[in-house]
Design an enzyme around this catalytic site. Structure first.
Site, mmCIF file in Angstrom:
data_model
loop_
_atom_site.group_PDB
_atom_site.id
_atom_site.type_symbol
_atom_site.label_atom_id
_atom_site.label_comp_id
_atom_site.label_asym_id
_atom_site.label_seq_id
_atom_site.Cartn_x
_atom_site.Cartn_y
_atom_site.Cartn_z
ATOM 1 N N SER A 156 0.832 -1.197 0.000
ATOM 2 C CA SER A 156 0.000 0.000 0.000
ATOM 3 C C SER A 156 0.874 1.258 0.000
ATOM 4 C CB SER A 156 -0.970 -0.042 1.180
ATOM 5 O OG SER A 156 -2.106 0.734 0.911
ATOM 6 N N LYS A 211 -21.296 16.729 9.241
ATOM 7 C CA LYS A 211 -20.244 16.965 10.232
ATOM 8 C C LYS A 211 -19.912 15.703 11.025
ATOM 9 C CE LYS A 211 -17.288 19.679 12.172
ATOM 10 N NZ LYS A 211 -16.114 20.104 11.399
#
Length: 350
Positions: A156, A211
């Site tokens: 990765s 949020k």
């Protein structure tokens, strides 16, 4: 009756004799004295911690420019020309990112350094940190060739930074190296079922619809999932393009076909064009020496002053403990990662 009492008298005298020879137990120390002893122990522990901290600070302060120190690795110790080993080990995240960037800067500014061996043993890490390192390596390779040497793992984000070597760079991996795991992950815990069982209701006060989009105590809405899918895809496309730009034998479609999050052993990675050679450090150094055309070279490794966490626990243990402590606390904070999630552990965040 008189005979019985006469028989009992010696026993009574013997018992009295035993009591006379037993010493009374000393009284316990006064409460004030016990608190004094505890206080002194606490002060001693605090003193040890502060002294270790000052020791780590002293080492860092007196390292030139706050940068890494050089350690001789192999080759001709008295040669002027150098090959520098820059090591990327463990999860790519602060504060280790800054150490790597300082090593790159030191190699870039040292005219005696003629080539770089980028040594990688990492499962990946944060997207931003991986890209910062890659960006600095791109600048470095403009003046100094980079050869990559993958050890146990370069997955990765570990593979992402390897792309800093560029099209002309050569990537070596050991026969047992695991690489690949190309993709992006945002860790998220779904505790909604548990919250329902124990009667916990999430009711945050927020200024916008999204949020608390990664709130672990409720399910994602379709609109929230669409937003995070877009964010993931943006980082994913960047990863694909970075590989396409730096692997001359792979085009975008080939890279995308490989970027399923799958891990590849070294033989498969070579067949798929993710690496160039299977070998060890000495093989990578020999190729780098061939590229630079150096007959005599001093191979050095950059090392960094140990932090207080390093001194107390060692980097890996300190990181591992902090990971577990922060995992739940940070579960609502979005962190895009180039990370090998198949390992079963997520790195902590700073």
């Amino acid at each position: 009756m008189e005979e019985q009492s006469a028989q009992e008298r010696p026993v009574e005298k013997h018992s009295e004799s035993i009591h006379q020879h037993q010493k009374p137990c000393p009284p316990p120390p006064p409460r004030s004295r016990r608190w004094l002893i505890r206080g002194l122990v606490v002060l001693l522990l605090i003193s040890v911690v502060f002294n270790l901290g000052f020791f780590a600070w002293y080492q860092e302060y007196f390292t030139i420019g706050g940068g890494p120190a050089e350690q001789f690795e192999t080759g001709d110790q008295f040669a002027k020309e150098k090959i520098a080993i820059i090591s990327i080990t463990g999860t790519i995240m602060p504060p280790f990112t800054e150490r790597i960037l300082r090593s790159i800067k030191r190699a870039h500014e040292d005219d005696q350094v003629k080539g770089i061996l980028l040594e990688i043993d990492s499962p990946g890490g944060l997207v931003a940190d991986s890209h910062q390192i890659y960006h600095r390596l791109v600048e470095l390779r403009k003046t100094k060739p980079i050869v990559v040497y993958m050890k146990r793992m370069a997955a990765s984000g570990g593979y992402y930074v390897a792309m800093g070597a560029g099209e002309e760079g050569v990537i070596f991996a050991e026969p047992t190296t695991w690489t690949g795991s190309l993709g992006v992950i945002i860790p998220r815990f779904d505790l909604s079922g548990l919250a329902e069982k124990v009667g916990v209701v999430s009711d945050p006060l927020k200024t916008g619809e999204f949020k608390d989009a990664l709130n672990p105590f409720r399910n994602l809405t379709d609109r929230e999932r669409a937003i995070w899918d877009h964010i993931l895809d943006e980082s994913y496309q960047r990863f694909l393009n970075v590989i396409t730009d730096n692997r001359k034998d792979l085009d975008y479609d080939q890279v995308k076909k490989l970027a399923t999050g799958q891990i590849y052993p070294a033989t498969d990675a070579k067949q798929n064009g993710l690496i160039d050679e299977i070998g060890y450090q000495e093989d990578a150094l020999a190729r780098l020496q061939e590229i630079t055309g150096l007959n005599k070279v001093c191979v050095i490794r950059y090392s960094h002053p140990r932090s207080l966490a390093d001194v107390l626990l060692g980097s890996a243990e300190a990181s591992h403990i902090e990971n577990r402590k922060q995992a739940l606390l940070d579960s609502t904070v979005p962190r895009a990662m180039y990370f090998a999630s198949w390992m079963g552990e997520m790195p902590g965040w700073q």
